[in-house]
Design a protein around this motif. Structure first.
Motif, short mmCIF file in Angstrom:
data_model
loop_
_atom_site.label_atom_id
_atom_site.label_comp_id
_atom_site.label_asym_id
_atom_site.label_seq_id
_atom_site.Cartn_x
_atom_site.Cartn_y
_atom_site.Cartn_z
N THR B 5 -2.01 8.03 1.60
CA THR B 5 -1.22 6.89 2.08
C THR B 5 -1.19 6.90 3.61
OG1 THR B 5 0.78 8.24 1.89
CG2 THR B 5 0.31 6.70 0.10
N ASP B 8 2.28 2.93 6.98
CA ASP B 8 2.77 1.59 6.62
C ASP B 8 2.54 1.24 5.14
OD1 ASP B 8 0.02 1.46 6.76
OD2 ASP B 8 -0.05 -0.43 7.89
N TYR B 9 2.27 2.26 4.34
CA TYR B 9 2.02 1.99 2.90
C TYR B 9 3.26 1.41 2.24
CZ TYR B 9 0.67 2.83 -1.97
OH TYR B 9 0.36 2.68 -3.31
N LYS B 10 3.11 0.26 1.60
CA LYS B 10 4.23 -0.35 0.87
C LYS B 10 4.11 0.09 -0.58
CE LYS B 10 4.45 -4.42 3.87
NZ LYS B 10 4.06 -5.83 4.03
N CYS B 11 4.83 1.12 -0.92
CA CYS B 11 4.67 1.72 -2.25
C CYS B 11 5.27 0.82 -3.33
CB CYS B 11 5.32 3.10 -2.29
SG CYS B 11 5.21 3.83 -3.94
N LEU B 15 9.34 0.43 -4.48
CA LEU B 15 10.02 -0.87 -4.48
C LEU B 15 10.69 -1.11 -5.84
CD1 LEU B 15 7.33 -2.98 -2.57
CD2 LEU B 15 9.67 -2.50 -1.78
N ASP B 24 5.06 -7.39 -2.87
CA ASP B 24 4.40 -6.10 -2.69
C ASP B 24 4.44 -5.22 -3.94
OD1 ASP B 24 3.68 -6.51 0.03
OD2 ASP B 24 5.76 -6.11 0.61
N THR B 25 5.07 -5.69 -4.98
CA THR B 25 5.09 -4.91 -6.22
C THR B 25 4.94 -5.84 -7.42
OG1 THR B 25 6.29 -3.29 -7.57
CG2 THR B 25 7.65 -4.94 -6.43
#
Lengths: 158, 158
Positions: B5, B8-11, B15, B24-25
């Motif tokens: 990762t 800035d990884y948008k997990c 979320l 983002d999810t």
């Protein structure tokens, strides 16, 4: 629970765990990598072409499947699988790890003794390609149907 | 360990765990089946055609993969996966269960937050057919080469 062995089942993994090499098991004692009071680790006899040298983590005692595994054995399976995944990264210089565990003949469980497969993965291997191709994005309302079923049964299961 | 990762990884799983639904999810709060202090269970967003309604067991905190998972979380993943497998047997009337867990992009890990897939299996489904076709019986002396490598590295890994 949901067992499929008969009284005369010659368990190939129990034979390996007992140190026996004969025509009823493919396991050789040379395949044993690790053993403690609860679990053992072997190089698997059957290989996937792109994942040579994959291993199985098994309980020393005979438990047929995930449903049957005592909790202390399950804990140890986790610990040893994590350690073996890290070991495989060093020993094989692989780029990833996939674990898989099949239950019951319909789930392609061939040896009817719990075994967790740990596969080395490499960039560009085709290991999961068939599953990836069949993967489809579901609709939230389709998912609700399944989550409702699971939430209904969950309180009945300890 | 072996993380992929960026800062800035948008997990997508974090979320979902935080109760957020946004672009983002893919996880919806309606997909949540179970949650305790350490782990959560969701219906997976992507489905395999023959295994509809499959689930993922995830840690509530962000751990990228199997190598990183703290032991108490790993223990709980085991407990909950066993309970969910038994629940799926009741809820889906499936004939078997397969679990799978991918690590690192080369291992087809798409969401970079540990998740254990649990799939319902049915008699005659083609779930594993590609892997089964590629499965070959190895020679004991080929296996020795790999067990030797693993036994060499194992003492270095805790």
């Amino acid at each position: 629970m949901y067992n499929h062995t008969t009284a005369d089942y010659k368990c190939p993994i129990c034979l390996g765990n007992a140190g026996i090499e004969n025509e009823d098991t493919l396991l050789k004692q040379d395949d044993l990598i690790y053993k403690d009071d609860l679990v053992s680790v072997y190089i698997n006899s059957f290989w996937i072409d792109t994942a040579k040298g994959h291993i199985i983590v098994v309980p020393n005692e005979h438990y047929e499947n995930l449903y049957d595994l005592p909790i202390n054995v399950g804990y140890r399976i986790f610990e040893v699988s994590q350690r073996m995944a890290k070991t495989m990264k060093l020993a094989y210089k692989c780029d990833g790890i996939t674990t898989r565990q099949n239950n019951e003949p319909a789930g392609n469980q061939h040896a009817l003794h719990f075994h967790l497969h740990i596969f080395p993965r490499y960039v560009g291997d085709s290991f999961n390609i068939n599953l990836t191709k069949k993967s489809i994005l579901s609709e939230p309302k389709e998912r609700s149907e399944y989550s409702t079923k699971l939430k209904l049964e969950l309180p009945k299961v300890k």
